[in-house]
Write a protein that holds these residues in place. Structure first.
Motif, PDB file in Angstrom:
ATOM      1  N   GLU A  89     -34.393  20.403  44.320  1.00  0.00           N
ATOM      2  CA  GLU A  89     -35.122  20.452  45.387  1.00  0.00           C
ATOM      3  C   GLU A  89     -36.572  19.587  44.970  1.00  0.00           C
ATOM      4  O   GLU A  89     -37.712  20.305  44.813  1.00  0.00           O
ATOM      5  CB  GLU A  89     -35.698  21.732  46.127  1.00  0.00           C
ATOM      6  CG  GLU A  89     -34.113  22.259  45.707  1.00  0.00           C
ATOM      7  CD  GLU A  89     -33.979  23.958  45.446  1.00  0.00           C
ATOM      8  OE1 GLU A  89     -33.528  24.648  46.688  1.00  0.00           O
ATOM      9  OE2 GLU A  89     -34.458  24.193  44.642  1.00  0.00           O
ATOM     10  N   GLU A  93     -35.971  17.236  49.667  1.00  0.00           N
ATOM     11  CA  GLU A  93     -34.459  16.368  49.377  1.00  0.00           C
ATOM     12  C   GLU A  93     -33.668  17.031  48.170  1.00  0.00           C
ATOM     13  O   GLU A  93     -33.968  17.450  47.707  1.00  0.00           O
ATOM     14  CB  GLU A  93     -35.224  14.902  48.340  1.00  0.00           C
ATOM     15  CG  GLU A  93     -33.995  14.016  48.414  1.00  0.00           C
ATOM     16  CD  GLU A  93     -34.225  12.925  47.591  1.00  0.00           C
ATOM     17  OE1 GLU A  93     -34.248  11.547  47.787  1.00  0.00           O
ATOM     18  OE2 GLU A  93     -35.625  13.116  47.098  1.00  0.00           O
ATOM     19  N   HIS A  94     -32.328  17.162  48.485  1.00  0.00           N
ATOM     20  CA  HIS A  94     -31.828  17.718  47.865  1.00  0.00           C
ATOM     21  C   HIS A  94     -30.508  16.737  47.070  1.00  0.00           C
ATOM     22  O   HIS A  94     -29.874  16.458  47.961  1.00  0.00           O
ATOM     23  CB  HIS A  94     -30.784  18.786  48.685  1.00  0.00           C
ATOM     24  CG  HIS A  94     -29.318  19.272  47.988  1.00  0.00           C
ATOM     25  ND1 HIS A  94     -29.542  20.476  47.720  1.00  0.00           N
ATOM     26  CD2 HIS A  94     -28.577  18.555  47.832  1.00  0.00           C
ATOM     27  CE1 HIS A  94     -28.551  20.668  46.602  1.00  0.00           C
ATOM     28  NE2 HIS A  94     -27.672  19.859  47.086  1.00  0.00           N
ATOM     29  N   ARG A  95     -30.385  17.173  45.529  1.00  0.00           N
ATOM     30  CA  ARG A  95     -29.530  16.213  44.856  1.00  0.00           C
ATOM     31  C   ARG A  95     -28.660  17.783  43.939  1.00  0.00           C
ATOM     32  O   ARG A  95     -29.516  18.436  43.854  1.00  0.00           O
ATOM     33  CB  ARG A  95     -29.616  15.233  43.869  1.00  0.00           C
ATOM     34  CG  ARG A  95     -30.954  14.469  44.515  1.00  0.00           C
ATOM     35  CD  ARG A  95     -31.488  13.043  43.261  1.00  0.00           C
ATOM     36  NE  ARG A  95     -32.106  11.836  44.482  1.00  0.00           N
ATOM     37  CZ  ARG A  95     -31.860  11.034  44.959  1.00  0.00           C
ATOM     38  NH1 ARG A  95     -30.604  10.891  44.697  1.00  0.00           N
ATOM     39  NH2 ARG A  95     -32.536  10.207  45.410  1.00  0.00           N
ATOM     40  N   HIS A 124     -26.364  14.281  47.946  1.00  0.00           N
ATOM     41  CA  HIS A 124     -28.499  13.545  47.979  1.00  0.00           C
ATOM     42  C   HIS A 124     -27.751  14.178  49.888  1.00  0.00           C
ATOM     43  O   HIS A 124     -27.055  12.999  50.887  1.00  0.00           O
ATOM     44  CB  HIS A 124     -28.091  12.109  47.489  1.00  0.00           C
ATOM     45  CG  HIS A 124     -30.099  11.634  47.902  1.00  0.00           C
ATOM     46  ND1 HIS A 124     -30.243  10.389  48.248  1.00  0.00           N
ATOM     47  CD2 HIS A 124     -30.713  12.367  47.975  1.00  0.00           C
ATOM     48  CE1 HIS A 124     -31.378  10.495  48.569  1.00  0.00           C
ATOM     49  NE2 HIS A 124     -32.039  11.239  48.612  1.00  0.00           N
ATOM     50  N   THR A 134     -40.186  15.845  50.389  1.00  0.00           N
ATOM     51  CA  THR A 134     -40.137  14.204  50.189  1.00  0.00           C
ATOM     52  C   THR A 134     -41.695  13.719  50.673  1.00  0.00           C
ATOM     53  O   THR A 134     -42.768  14.037  51.312  1.00  0.00           O
ATOM     54  CB  THR A 134     -40.196  13.656  51.981  1.00  0.00           C
ATOM     55  OG1 THR A 134     -40.353  14.052  52.862  1.00  0.00           O
ATOM     56  CG2 THR A 134     -38.062  14.388  51.823  1.00  0.00           C
ATOM     57  N   TYR A 155     -32.409  12.579  39.716  1.00  0.00           N
ATOM     58  CA  TYR A 155     -34.199  12.948  40.364  1.00  0.00           C
ATOM     59  C   TYR A 155     -35.483  12.413  39.077  1.00  0.00           C
ATOM     60  O   TYR A 155     -34.774  11.396  38.323  1.00  0.00           O
ATOM     61  CB  TYR A 155     -34.353  14.182  39.777  1.00  0.00           C
ATOM     62  CG  TYR A 155     -35.042  14.999  39.128  1.00  0.00           C
ATOM     63  CD1 TYR A 155     -36.018  14.846  40.785  1.00  0.00           C
ATOM     64  CD2 TYR A 155     -36.114  15.233  38.060  1.00  0.00           C
ATOM     65  CE1 TYR A 155     -36.265  15.870  40.503  1.00  0.00           C
ATOM     66  CE2 TYR A 155     -36.716  16.251  37.973  1.00  0.00           C
ATOM     67  CZ  TYR A 155     -37.724  16.592  39.412  1.00  0.00           C
ATOM     68  OH  TYR A 155     -39.041  17.166  38.663  1.00  0.00           O
ATOM     69  N   GLU A 196     -39.394  18.594  55.001  1.00  0.00           N
ATOM     70  CA  GLU A 196     -37.960  17.929  55.087  1.00  0.00           C
ATOM     71  C   GLU A 196     -38.484  18.027  53.161  1.00  0.00           C
ATOM     72  O   GLU A 196     -39.620  17.985  52.364  1.00  0.00           O
ATOM     73  CB  GLU A 196     -38.212  16.350  55.937  1.00  0.00           C
ATOM     74  CG  GLU A 196     -36.400  15.610  54.729  1.00  0.00           C
ATOM     75  CD  GLU A 196     -36.653  14.884  55.437  1.00  0.00           C
ATOM     76  OE1 GLU A 196     -35.837  14.308  56.438  1.00  0.00           O
ATOM     77  OE2 GLU A 196     -37.606  13.652  55.601  1.00  0.00           O
ATOM     78  N   MET A 222     -30.307  15.929  52.520  1.00  0.00           N
ATOM     79  CA  MET A 222     -31.803  16.266  53.931  1.00  0.00           C
ATOM     80  C   MET A 222     -32.035  17.125  53.918  1.00  0.00           C
ATOM     81  O   MET A 222     -31.207  17.939  54.749  1.00  0.00           O
ATOM     82  CB  MET A 222     -33.101  15.348  54.640  1.00  0.00           C
ATOM     83  CG  MET A 222     -33.196  13.651  53.506  1.00  0.00           C
ATOM     84  SD  MET A 222     -34.059  14.367  52.508  1.00  0.00           S
ATOM     85  CE  MET A 222     -34.076  12.164  51.825  1.00  0.00           C
TER      86      MET A 222
END
Length: 336
Positions: A130, A101-103, A109, A133, A309, A99, A111
């Motif tokens: 990127e 995590e993208h912001r 925000h 997790t 981030y 998995e 996944m």
């Protein structure tokens, strides 16, 4: 996924459909081998890069293919890519395991999870992060870029998520995340005709796929071994990408050996334009890339600011540009 090499290769990519040459006999498959690139995190996870490379820069408008894992993130440190910019492209994130995590600077925000597409449109400019997790023990997937055509190169930022349903055939399971294949179509918008699908094979399974003869196709092997039946190619092995040029209306693929196999099938109409690709930017000239770099380093509103981030680097510095100009690079579509 941003390229963190201190001296990245700078490329100009050209697609020229008129330069395609005709062939005869068995289906012609060009085998592209990956090069290993350290990328992301303090201990630098390794990715296998098949596009771009010297012999071929694009497949349709797919211009970048990074394939990584299975990676034990407890040993490598996983993925942690600080805020970095993009222009003139879409990023397609696709996972097999783990998995991420993208912001981004739109405030998204999200996944990235196995079997779910996250498609981010940079266009005029965007920045994102990127990060794998803490719960991820094995990270395994691909990061893909799609070059935008000139009329969409300055498009506004956008973000789409899609979880495709499985299509089950005899011994084969498909997930079509972009375009259309085997009677199923993805609802996700692209700016040029494209195909993106994961295909899983039980041992020895064979599938006949009707495909668009106006497309180029790439067969990226993630696991196992795949035979392109009725072709001139040896079986394709893990991390190899088989390129099929224009003119093929059917692909016959078979898993070889006693183990299951998995591929990504990528395709699209040739991008009949000159593009300049350097670091995380796609533009139309050397001068445009220079401007993108200057604006990123000046914290321009073109890219915005990623919020949330937690890493120590909040603005990834761009590498130095080469002293020479970026020159066009020929990328003529082949024939099947």
């Amino acid at each position: 996924m941003s390229n963190l090499e201190t001296d990245p290769a700078e490329l100009d990519c050209r697609g020229d459909a008129d330069a395609a040459t005709s062939g005869s006999g068995p289906l012609h498959v060009e085998v592209l081998t990956a090069r290993d690139v350290p990328l992301g995190g303090p201990r630098a996870m390794t990715v296998h890069r098949t596009l771009p490379q010297r012999s071929r820069s694009l497949i349709g408008s797919w211009c970048f293919v990074d394939h990584y894992g299975p990676d034990d993130v407890s040993q490598t440190g996983g993925m942690d890519v600080p805020p970095h910019p993009h222009t003139g492209l879409q990023t397609a994130s696709w996972l097999f395991t783990g998995e991420i995590e993208h912001r981004d600077t739109m405030g998204n925000h999200a996944m990235v999870r196995p079997g779910e597409l996250n498609l981010m449109t940079a266009g005029h400019g965007i920045a994102h992060t990127e990060v794998s997790t803490p719960e991820t023990t094995v990270l395994h997937g691909v990061q893909l870029w799609i070059a935008l055509p000139a009329e969409a190169a300055d498009a506004p930022r956008d973000f789409a998520h899609h979880k495709p349903d499985d299509v089950v055939l005899d011994g084969v399971r498909l997930k079509v995340f972009l375009g259309e294949l085997a009677g199923t179509r993805s609802p996700v918008r692209t700016f040029l005709p494209l195909l993106g699908a994961q295909i899983d094979f039980e041992p020895g399974a064979r599938v006949e796929l009707d495909v668009d003869p106006a497309f180029e196709h790439g067969i990226l092997v993630d696991s196992g071994t795949i035979e392109v039946c009725d072709s001139d190619a040896p079986p394709l092995r893990r991390t190899e990408l088989g390129y099929v040029g224009l003119g093929a209306s059917r692909l016959s693929l078979r898993g070889v050996g006693a183990e299951p196999a998995r591929i990504l099938l990528l395709g699209g109409t040739p991008l009949d334009e000159d593009i300049v690709m350097w670091w995380n930017f796609i533009g139309r000239s050397h001068e445009e890339i220079v401007r993108f770099r200057e604006e990123w380093m000046a914290h321009s509103d073109r890219f915005g600011q990623v919020v949330g981030y937690q890493g120590p680097i909040q603005h990834l510095p761009a590498p130095a540009l080469p002293h020479s100009r970026l020159h066009p690079r020929q990328n003529s579509p082949g024939r099947a």
